[in-house]
Each structure stands twice: as C-alpha cells, then as structure tokens.
Scaffold this motif. Structure first.
Motif, PDB file in Angstrom:
ATOM      1  N   THR A 259     -15.807   1.744  66.151  1.00  0.00           N
ATOM      2  CA  THR A 259     -16.765   0.636  66.025  1.00  0.00           C
ATOM      3  C   THR A 259     -16.716   0.061  64.613  1.00  0.00           C
ATOM      4  OG1 THR A 259     -18.217   1.639  67.651  1.00  0.00           O
ATOM      5  CG2 THR A 259     -19.185  -0.057  66.248  1.00  0.00           C
TER       6      THR A 259
ATOM      7  N   TYR B 150     -16.353  -7.828  72.457  1.00  0.00           N
ATOM      8  CA  TYR B 150     -17.188  -9.012  72.321  1.00  0.00           C
ATOM      9  C   TYR B 150     -16.326 -10.274  72.483  1.00  0.00           C
ATOM     10  CZ  TYR B 150     -21.126 -11.861  70.817  1.00  0.00           C
ATOM     11  OH  TYR B 150     -22.139 -12.787  70.758  1.00  0.00           O
TER      12      TYR B 150
ATOM     13  N   TYR C 155     -19.626  -4.741  71.458  1.00  0.00           N
ATOM     14  CA  TYR C 155     -19.459  -4.608  70.003  1.00  0.00           C
ATOM     15  C   TYR C 155     -17.995  -4.867  69.647  1.00  0.00           C
ATOM     16  CZ  TYR C 155     -17.746  -0.112  71.631  1.00  0.00           C
ATOM     17  OH  TYR C 155     -17.049   0.862  72.307  1.00  0.00           O
TER      18      TYR C 155
ATOM     19  N   SER D 136     -21.501  -3.506  65.098  1.00  0.00           N
ATOM     20  CA  SER D 136     -22.306  -3.116  66.262  1.00  0.00           C
ATOM     21  C   SER D 136     -22.890  -4.350  66.958  1.00  0.00           C
ATOM     22  CB  SER D 136     -23.452  -2.212  65.820  1.00  0.00           C
ATOM     23  OG  SER D 136     -24.384  -2.963  65.062  1.00  0.00           O
ATOM     24  N   ALA D 137     -23.349  -4.138  68.177  1.00  0.00           N
ATOM     25  CA  ALA D 137     -23.991  -5.221  68.930  1.00  0.00           C
ATOM     26  C   ALA D 137     -25.204  -5.750  68.171  1.00  0.00           C
ATOM     27  CB  ALA D 137     -24.396  -4.722  70.316  1.00  0.00           C
ATOM     28  N   GLU D 138     -25.932  -4.859  67.530  1.00  0.00           N
ATOM     29  CA  GLU D 138     -27.121  -5.264  66.786  1.00  0.00           C
ATOM     30  C   GLU D 138     -26.751  -6.115  65.559  1.00  0.00           C
ATOM     31  OE1 GLU D 138     -30.156  -5.472  67.344  1.00  0.00           O
ATOM     32  OE2 GLU D 138     -30.778  -6.002  65.306  1.00  0.00           O
ATOM     33  N   GLN D 139     -25.680  -5.736  64.877  1.00  0.00           N
ATOM     34  CA  GLN D 139     -25.225  -6.544  63.733  1.00  0.00           C
ATOM     35  C   GLN D 139     -24.785  -7.939  64.190  1.00  0.00           C
ATOM     36  OE1 GLN D 139     -22.388  -3.395  62.419  1.00  0.00           O
ATOM     37  NE2 GLN D 139     -23.028  -3.982  60.362  1.00  0.00           N
ATOM     38  N   ILE D 140     -24.118  -8.001  65.328  1.00  0.00           N
ATOM     39  CA  ILE D 140     -23.683  -9.305  65.859  1.00  0.00           C
ATOM     40  C   ILE D 140     -24.916 -10.155  66.175  1.00  0.00           C
ATOM     41  CG2 ILE D 140     -22.508 -10.486  67.757  1.00  0.00           C
ATOM     42  CD1 ILE D 140     -20.688  -7.968  67.995  1.00  0.00           C
TER      43      ILE D 140
END
Ligand code: IMP
Length: 173
Positions: A6, A152, A165, A9-13
């Motif tokens: 990774t 992603y 992610y 992360s999905a949260e950072q995106i």
C-alpha cells in the motif's frame, strides 16, 4: 509471488480529493466545467472528483491508446473520442497518472485545436522522475516515486483497477 504494498490509502485519497474539489471550483469561478475523464484509468478518480466540485459540472470521456515499442518511445492516439463539442468551454482533463507525459502532451495538443475557453489538468498521481516531455499539470493528487503502481483505476494488464487504494506492484523476484 508478486505482492502489493500500500502506497496511498483509501482515506488519504478521499481527503486529498476533498481538497482538490474546492480548489478547482475556485479556479473556474461559478462557470460550468466539462470534466474530461481519460479512460480507463481515471474512472474512479473522475467519479470521486466530480462529486467534490460544487456547481455546474458535466462529464465527458475519451479513450487513449499508447503503443510502446520500447520504454522510451510512445505513440498515442485517441481510441474513443469525445461526443461533445468543447469549443468555448472550460475543460478539465482528469488523468490517473502522468508518467513520461507523452499521453497528456498529445491530448492537450489535440484538445487545444478544438478551441476550449480554458483547458486545465488534474491528475491523481504524478511520477515527475519519469518525465520525457514538459506538460502543465494544474492539480496533482500525489507525487509518487518511480515505481509501478496499481489500484483505484490503475491496472496491470487490466487487473487491480478495483482496489480502493494505490499500491506498489512488486513482481516475483
Ligand atoms: P505517460 O504517457 O507515460 O505519461 O503515461 C500515461 C499512462 O500510462 C497512464 O494514463 C497510465 O495508463 C499508464 N501508466 C503509467 N504509469 C503507470 C503505473 O505506474 N501504473 C499503471 N499505469 C501506468
């Protein structure tokens, strides 16, 4: 076995796109924006980005194919063209990644001949160390090192686009 590490992360995106949307809206004022998603890699970024931009936004898509005989030369062509006329319109090209810059350079030159009012670029990822041609990228989600990434929207032989992610792809050693 190949493995995925990774990188973003999905949260950072999600958090970065929440910043980009208002910046893009501020740049264009209250005017309508035609977001042009470059298929296939940008489809998830496009879907999330347009939801982060308030006000009038329309969605358009085009497909490009790059043929790479070697790693240092590329021939790009439009495989699926826009169905809308962009003359006089504010356009935002939405890319997954700018690597050598060859694809974006070709796209911008082609789209500019159609006389848009403005032509700006948002790319989720940027690998500046690989650049072969200078291209203007107005908004970059994340600068990344020279590694092959998937997820992603980004693929390896059409696989991994569905990862939520971004990961570095490490092939078998
Ligand atoms: P460029 O023309 O070299 O800038 O490359 C742009 C296209 O190459 C992107 O839109 C991607 O489709 C693909 N690409 C470049 N780097 C990567 C990567 O690390 N993973 C997946 N696709 C990539």
């Amino acid at each position: 076995m190949a493995h995925l590490e990774t990188l973003i992360s999905a949260e950072q995106i999600r958090a970065r796109i929440a910043e980009l949307g208002p910046e893009i809206r501020a740049h264009f004022g209250d005017e309508p924006i035609v977001c042009i998603g470059v298929l296939k890699g940008s489809f998830l970024f496009m879907a999330d980005l347009v939801r982060a931009i308030d006000g009038p936004v329309s969605c358009a898509f085009l497909g490009v194919s790059s043929y790479r005989g070697t790693r240092t030369s590329g021939t790009v062509r439009i495989s699926h063209d826009l169905t809308e006329n962009i003359e006089g319109k504010n356009c935002l090209v939405v890319e997954d990644i700018v690597d050598t810059g060859l694809t974006l350079d070709y796209l911008l030159r082609t789209l500019n001949t159609r006389n848009p009012k403005k032509l700006a670029v948002a790319s989720l990822l940027d690998k500046p160390s690989r650049r072969q041609v200078e291209v203007p990228v107005d908004w970059v989600g994340f600068e990344i090192p020279n590694a092959f990434v998937v997820g992603y929207g980004l693929d390896l032989d059409q696989i991994y686009r569905n990862l939520p992610y971004i990961a570095i792809y490490h092939p078998d050693e």
